[in-house]
Design a protein around this motif. Structure first.
Motif, PDB file in Angstrom:
ATOM      1  N   GLN A 135      -3.674  11.596  -5.788  1.00 24.77           N
ATOM      2  CA  GLN A 135      -4.773  10.715  -6.181  1.00 24.77           C
ATOM      3  C   GLN A 135      -4.754  10.346  -7.666  1.00 24.77           C
ATOM      4  O   GLN A 135      -5.703   9.736  -8.151  1.00 24.77           O
TER       5      GLN A 135
ATOM      6  N   GLU B 213       0.568  -2.107  -2.449  1.00 20.27           N
ATOM      7  CA  GLU B 213      -0.876  -2.291  -2.326  1.00 20.27           C
ATOM      8  C   GLU B 213      -1.508  -1.308  -1.361  1.00 20.27           C
ATOM      9  O   GLU B 213      -2.717  -1.059  -1.415  1.00 20.27           O
ATOM     10  N   ARG B 214      -0.716  -0.711  -0.492  1.00 23.90           N
ATOM     11  CA  ARG B 214      -1.271   0.238   0.476  1.00 23.90           C
ATOM     12  C   ARG B 214      -1.910   1.447  -0.200  1.00 23.90           C
ATOM     13  O   ARG B 214      -2.804   2.080   0.366  1.00 23.90           O
ATOM     14  N   TYR B 215      -1.472   1.757  -1.408  1.00 22.75           N
ATOM     15  CA  TYR B 215      -2.044   2.913  -2.095  1.00 22.75           C
ATOM     16  C   TYR B 215      -3.512   2.714  -2.449  1.00 22.75           C
ATOM     17  O   TYR B 215      -4.249   3.683  -2.638  1.00 22.75           O
ATOM     18  N   LEU B 216      -3.962   1.473  -2.549  1.00 21.77           N
ATOM     19  CA  LEU B 216      -5.361   1.229  -2.904  1.00 21.77           C
ATOM     20  C   LEU B 216      -6.308   1.832  -1.879  1.00 21.77           C
ATOM     21  O   LEU B 216      -7.401   2.294  -2.222  1.00 21.77           O
ATOM     22  N   SER B 217      -5.911   1.826  -0.608  1.00 24.15           N
ATOM     23  CA  SER B 217      -6.766   2.395   0.436  1.00 24.15           C
ATOM     24  C   SER B 217      -6.692   3.915   0.479  1.00 24.15           C
ATOM     25  O   SER B 217      -7.474   4.560   1.187  1.00 24.15           O
ATOM     26  N   SER B 218      -5.762   4.503  -0.285  1.00 23.98           N
ATOM     27  CA  SER B 218      -5.617   5.966  -0.293  1.00 23.98           C
ATOM     28  C   SER B 218      -6.564   6.635  -1.269  1.00 23.98           C
ATOM     29  O   SER B 218      -6.780   7.837  -1.194  1.00 23.98           O
TER      30      SER B 218
ATOM     31  N   ARG C 250      -9.941   7.290  -2.119  1.00 23.44           N
ATOM     32  CA  ARG C 250     -11.298   7.213  -1.572  1.00 23.44           C
ATOM     33  C   ARG C 250     -12.365   7.670  -2.556  1.00 23.44           C
ATOM     34  O   ARG C 250     -13.531   7.400  -2.357  1.00 23.44           O
TER      35      ARG C 250
ATOM     36  N   GLU D 237     -15.048   2.329  -9.380  1.00 17.82           N
ATOM     37  CA  GLU D 237     -14.721   0.904  -9.324  1.00 17.82           C
ATOM     38  C   GLU D 237     -13.844   0.500 -10.511  1.00 17.82           C
ATOM     39  O   GLU D 237     -12.980  -0.369 -10.382  1.00 17.82           O
TER      40      GLU D 237
ATOM     41  N   LEU E 146     -10.304   1.550  -9.678  1.00  9.69           N
ATOM     42  CA  LEU E 146      -9.755   0.653  -8.660  1.00  9.69           C
ATOM     43  C   LEU E 146      -9.387  -0.693  -9.278  1.00  9.69           C
ATOM     44  O   LEU E 146      -8.337  -1.276  -8.949  1.00  9.69           O
TER      45      LEU E 146
ATOM     46  N   ARG F  79      -5.713  -2.610  -9.351  1.00  6.73           N
ATOM     47  CA  ARG F  79      -5.540  -4.004  -8.933  1.00  6.73           C
ATOM     48  C   ARG F  79      -4.936  -4.840 -10.068  1.00  6.73           C
ATOM     49  O   ARG F  79      -4.109  -5.722  -9.823  1.00  6.73           O
TER      50      ARG F  79
END
Length: 265
Positions: free
Chosen positions: A123, A139-144, A146, A150, A153, A157
Motif C-alpha cells: 500500500q 491503473e489497476r493499482y488505484l483500486s488496490s 482502499r 483523496e 489518490l 492519478r
C-alpha cells in the motif's frame, strides 16, 4: 595596501542568539514521536523504523527523479546525470537496508505480524509513484488502495498522467535530431550506441536510466528473498499472495528497449 583591503564578512555561527537548533531544524521531537508499536514485541520498533526510513528515501528519490526528468526536458543532460548518480547511491542504500531488517528472526516477526493486517508495504503510495514516474504505469493499482486519502489518490492519478523518465529521454533524443517514433526508436538508440563520438552524453544518460532500472530490480529481488526468509509462502498482510506476487515482479523493467538494445549491438 592589500593588507588594508576589506575581506569577506565573517559569519559567527555560534553567536546568533540560538534562533535555530539542530533538533528544531530537523523537527526531531515530531519525527521521533512517529514510531508507535501496536504490540509489546521488542522487534516491532525495528520494523517500523526501517519502513519509515524507506518512505523518507522514497520521498527523496521522487524529488531527485523529478529533477532529472525536468533536466532532460530542458536539455541539461549534465544535470540529469548528476541527479541520477545520487539516485543510484540512494537505491544501493535501499538494498543494503534489507540486511538490517533480516536481523529480525521469523519468530520475532510473528510475535507482532498479526497486528499489522491489513496494513502492508503493498500500500505504499510513494513506491507506486516511483514506479509510475519510472514507466511502470498500471491503473489497476488505484483500486488496490482502499485506505488512502483523496490527496494521495490524486497524487497517483497525477503520476499516471504526467510524463515518465522515458518520455523525457525521448525528448533529449529528439532535440539532437534523432527520430523517436515507435518504428524508429531502436534505430536511434543504435545510432547513439554506435556513434559515441557524437552522442556519448546520450549514451551515458541511457546507462544512467538502465542503472536506475537495474538497482530497482535488485531491490525487488533482495526484498522477495527477505520475505521468503521471514514468512515463506504465507500470504501478505495486505491481501497479496506474498512472496509469489513479489517474485513475479522481479522480471519487470522500466526501460525494456534499453535492455533489448543489447541484442542488436
Amino acid at each position: 595596501m592589500d593588507g588594508d583591503a576589506p575581506g569577506p564578512p565573517r559569519r559567527q555561527f555560534g553567536e546568533e542568539g540560538g534562533l535555530l537548533s539542530y533538533g528544531g531544524y530537523l523537527r526531531l521531537p515530531e519525527l521521533l514521536a512517529q514510531q508507535r508499536p501496536q504490540s509489546q514485541a521488542p522487534d516491532e520498533l525495528l520494523f517500523i523504523t526501517i519502513h519509515q526510513v524507506y518512505e523518507l528515501w522514497f520521498k527523496l528519490l521522487l524529488h531527485e527523479l523529478e529533477g532529472a526528468r525536468e533536466a532532460m526536458f530542458a536539455g541539461e543532460l549534465w544535470q540529469a546525470r548528476h541527479l541520477f548518480r545520487r539516485v543510484h547511491a540512494v537505491e544501493r542504500v535501499l538494498i543494503e537496508q534489507v540486511d538490517v531488517l533480516e536481523t529480525m528472526t521469523p519468530q520475532d516477526f510473528m510475535a507482532f505480524r498479526a497486528n499489522l493486517a491489513p496494513a502492508s508495504g503493498f500500500q505504499s503510495v510513494q513506491f507506486r509513484e516511483l514506479e509510475f514516474l519510472s514507466g511502470l504505469r498500471d491503473e489497476r493499482y488505484l483500486s488496490s488502495f482502499r485506505h488512502i486519502s483523496e490527496e494521495e489518490l490524486a497524487r497517483l492519478r497525477r503520476r499516471l498522467a504526467e510524463p515518465t523518465l522515458w518520455d523525457a529521454y525521448l525528448t533529449a533524443l529528439s532535440r539532437r535530431g534523432l527520430p523517436v517514433s515507435d518504428k524508429e526508436i531502436m534505430s536511434s538508440l543504435l545510432a547513439v550506441a554506435r556513434n559515441r563520438g557524437s552522442y556519448d552524453d546520450l549514451w551515458q544518460l541511457a546507462e544512467d536510466l538502465l542503472t536506475h532500472d537495474e538497482t530497482a530490480a535488485l531491490w525487488r529481488m533482495r526484498h522477495v528473498q527477505m520475505v521468503e526468509r521471514q514468512i515463506g509462502t504465507k500470504s501478505g498482510t495486505g491481501g497479496s499472495t506474498g512472496a509469489p506476487y513479489l517474485r513475479g515482479r522481479t522480471r519487470l523493467h522500466y526501460f525494456p528497449l534499453l535492455w533489448e538494445l543489447r541484442a542488436w549491438l
